[in-house]
Design a protein around this motif. Structure first.
Motif, mmCIF file in Angstrom:
data_model
loop_
_atom_site.group_PDB
_atom_site.id
_atom_site.type_symbol
_atom_site.label_atom_id
_atom_site.label_comp_id
_atom_site.label_asym_id
_atom_site.label_seq_id
_atom_site.Cartn_x
_atom_site.Cartn_y
_atom_site.Cartn_z
ATOM 1 N N SER A 16 0.898 -1.341 -0.052
ATOM 2 C CA SER A 16 -0.027 0.074 -0.062
ATOM 3 C C SER A 16 0.752 1.355 -0.112
ATOM 4 C CB SER A 16 -0.884 -0.008 1.278
ATOM 5 O OG SER A 16 -1.426 1.026 1.390
ATOM 6 N N LEU A 17 0.822 1.895 -0.955
ATOM 7 C CA LEU A 17 1.410 3.424 -0.905
ATOM 8 C C LEU A 17 0.555 4.562 -1.193
ATOM 9 C CD1 LEU A 17 3.645 1.909 -4.237
ATOM 10 C CD2 LEU A 17 4.280 2.088 -1.875
ATOM 11 N N THR A 18 0.943 5.608 -0.339
ATOM 12 C CA THR A 18 0.442 6.804 -0.545
ATOM 13 C C THR A 18 1.197 7.804 -0.710
ATOM 14 O OG1 THR A 18 0.302 6.942 1.923
ATOM 15 C CG2 THR A 18 -1.779 6.010 0.978
ATOM 16 N N GLY A 19 0.612 8.642 -1.571
ATOM 17 C CA GLY A 19 1.441 10.162 -1.847
ATOM 18 C C GLY A 19 2.507 10.092 -2.807
ATOM 19 N N PRO A 20 3.495 11.049 -2.939
ATOM 20 C CA PRO A 20 4.530 10.588 -3.973
ATOM 21 C C PRO A 20 5.542 9.664 -3.581
ATOM 22 C CG PRO A 20 4.265 13.098 -3.389
ATOM 23 C CD PRO A 20 3.402 12.180 -2.162
ATOM 24 N N PRO A 21 5.609 8.517 -4.391
ATOM 25 C CA PRO A 21 6.552 7.350 -3.959
ATOM 26 C C PRO A 21 7.898 7.973 -3.863
ATOM 27 C CG PRO A 21 5.810 7.262 -6.175
ATOM 28 C CD PRO A 21 5.238 8.546 -5.787
ATOM 29 N N GLY A 22 8.559 7.506 -2.702
ATOM 30 C CA GLY A 22 9.989 8.049 -2.308
ATOM 31 C C GLY A 22 10.870 6.788 -2.902
ATOM 32 N N PRO A 23 12.016 6.907 -2.680
ATOM 33 C CA PRO A 23 13.055 5.650 -2.895
ATOM 34 C C PRO A 23 12.579 4.373 -1.973
ATOM 35 C CG PRO A 23 14.199 7.730 -2.468
ATOM 36 C CD PRO A 23 12.912 7.776 -2.013
ATOM 37 N N ALA A 24 12.294 4.545 -0.847
ATOM 38 C CA ALA A 24 11.842 3.331 -0.292
ATOM 39 C C ALA A 24 10.747 2.738 -0.415
ATOM 40 C CB ALA A 24 11.611 3.599 1.479
ATOM 41 N N ASP A 25 9.603 3.628 -1.103
ATOM 42 C CA ASP A 25 8.255 2.949 -1.823
ATOM 43 C C ASP A 25 8.979 2.321 -3.043
ATOM 44 O OD1 ASP A 25 6.792 4.074 0.107
ATOM 45 O OD2 ASP A 25 6.968 6.101 -0.839
#
Ligand code: FMN
Length: 148
Positions: free
Chosen positions: A122-131
């Protein structure tokens, strides 16, 4: 060679970045063929030819996208008996709450009796490197279960 089918709805640059990370992760498992299909164009023939599936969707109004729902509507009865035990994984991206989308997918995959082989992402918002790393790991994990 085992085949991993990615069925995705990708309506924004954010989801495109997620999909690219998924492709990268699946490519790490060289013994598995990767087939990527937009949910609006994927059908029973794609699913019946696959050894595992990775589902990807935005959360839309507390549910999976209409595109992914259309995919399930299309394949449900044609594949109901033939895909029992199919290994699968899922990612959902949302603005702030993906729970309804995830549970709607799990209800349908449960009815199909597919086997979840990786924790849902589950991802929310702008995805960062960890996402994006988590996307790669999800795809590699699902792909790796298809070997042997
Ligand atoms: C009609 C509509 C309904 C949405 N419903 C939800 C929702 O229920 N939960 C949520 O977390 N995000 C929701 N979103 C946000 C989308 O999931 C998000 O726009 C999508 O994942 C793409 O991300 P991006 O806009 O950052 O590119 C909705 C967006 C739209 C356009």
């Amino acid at each position: 060679m085992p085949r991993l089918l990615v069925v995705h709805h990708t309506p924004s640059p954010t989801l495109q970045a997620v999909l690219e990370a998924v492709r990268e992760g699946a490519a790490l498992v060289e013994e598995v063929e990767l087939v990527v299909r937009p949910a609006l164009s994927a059908g029973a023939a794609d699913l019946l030819a696959a050894d595992g599936v990775l589902l990807g969707t935005p959360a839309n109004i507390g549910y999976m996208s209409g595109a992914l729902k259309h995919f399930f509507d299309t394949v449900y009865y044609p594949c109901l008996d033939a895909t029992v035990g199919l290994p699968y994984g899922v990612y959902v991206h949302g603005g702030d709450d993906t729970s309804g989308a995830l549970s709607s997918i799990q209800r349908i995959t449960g009815a199909l009796r597919w086997k979840q082989v990786a924790a849902p992402l589950s991802l929310t918002g702008p995805p960062g490197p960890a996402d994006l790393a988590a996307c790669r790991e999800l795809a590699a994990t699902v792909a790796a279960t298809l070997i042997g």
